[in-house]
Design a protein around this motif. Sequence first.
Motif, short mmCIF file in Angstrom:
data_model
loop_
_atom_site.label_atom_id
_atom_site.label_comp_id
_atom_site.label_asym_id
_atom_site.label_seq_id
_atom_site.Cartn_x
_atom_site.Cartn_y
_atom_site.Cartn_z
N LYS A 1 35.03 26.89 41.44
CA LYS A 1 36.10 27.15 42.41
C LYS A 1 36.39 25.87 43.20
CE LYS A 1 37.06 29.94 46.46
NZ LYS A 1 36.51 30.92 47.40
N LEU B 1 40.80 37.05 33.93
CA LEU B 1 40.77 36.46 35.26
C LEU B 1 42.00 36.88 36.04
CD1 LEU B 1 39.80 32.85 34.12
CD2 LEU B 1 38.27 34.63 34.95
N LYS B 2 41.81 37.31 37.27
CA LYS B 2 42.93 37.62 38.16
C LYS B 2 43.30 36.36 38.91
CE LYS B 2 42.23 42.51 38.76
NZ LYS B 2 42.14 43.63 39.67
N THR B 3 44.60 36.04 38.92
CA THR B 3 45.10 34.86 39.62
C THR B 3 46.40 35.22 40.34
OG1 THR B 3 46.61 33.95 37.96
CG2 THR B 3 44.26 33.48 37.64
N SER C 1 37.56 39.39 36.46
CA SER C 1 37.66 40.84 36.57
C SER C 1 37.02 41.54 35.37
CB SER C 1 39.13 41.27 36.70
OG SER C 1 39.89 40.87 35.59
N GLY D 1 33.54 39.42 39.27
CA GLY D 1 33.72 39.29 40.71
C GLY D 1 33.59 37.86 41.21
N ALA D 2 33.07 36.96 40.36
CA ALA D 2 32.89 35.57 40.76
C ALA D 2 34.24 34.87 40.91
CB ALA D 2 32.04 34.82 39.75
N SER D 3 34.36 34.04 41.94
CA SER D 3 35.53 33.20 42.13
C SER D 3 35.34 31.91 41.35
CB SER D 3 35.73 32.88 43.61
OG SER D 3 36.06 34.05 44.31
N TYR E 1 36.94 36.36 28.89
CA TYR E 1 37.13 36.63 30.30
C TYR E 1 38.55 37.12 30.56
CZ TYR E 1 33.14 33.47 31.15
OH TYR E 1 31.92 32.86 31.17
N PRO F 1 43.00 28.83 41.34
CA PRO F 1 41.93 29.74 41.76
C PRO F 1 42.05 31.08 41.04
CG PRO F 1 43.63 29.61 43.45
CD PRO F 1 44.02 28.65 42.36
N GLY F 2 40.91 31.65 40.71
CA GLY F 2 40.91 32.94 40.04
C GLY F 2 39.61 33.69 40.29
N LYS F 3 39.61 34.94 39.88
CA LYS F 3 38.42 35.77 40.03
C LYS F 3 38.20 36.51 38.72
CE LYS F 3 37.07 37.69 43.88
NZ LYS F 3 36.98 38.50 45.09
#
Length: 113
Positions: free
Chosen positions: A51, A75-77, A62, A96-98, A73, A58-60
């Motif tokens: 991050k 990833l929510k962005t 999911s 859940g990791a950023s 993966y 940046p993403g998380k």
Amino acid sequence: ANILECEITKLKAGLASVDVGKVSLTLPSRGLAIGKALLGVRPNRLLITKKGVKNSLPGKISRLTYVGNHLEYTLKTDHGELFVISTDVDTNLKVGASVGIAFAQKGPVLLPH
């Protein structure tokens, strides 16, 4: 492929300066003009970074699936969900990791909007 909104900000000698959020890329212009465009990126051409790494989105995480010789993966962005395939199966990332999402030097392609 992942499709992201982007902005062509400059053209010179067949190359386009492209902004995707705060990420800046230089790509073949493919005959496109300055203004809105789309960026097509295959899942194996997106790179998961720490991050806050310079020139990354940046993403998380999911969703995370181990598939033997690679990880998949979702990833929510701020640019929507991105699907990423990574051969780094020894990573210790969790749902859940950023993270940061960077673009491989070769692979992203400009498309008309």
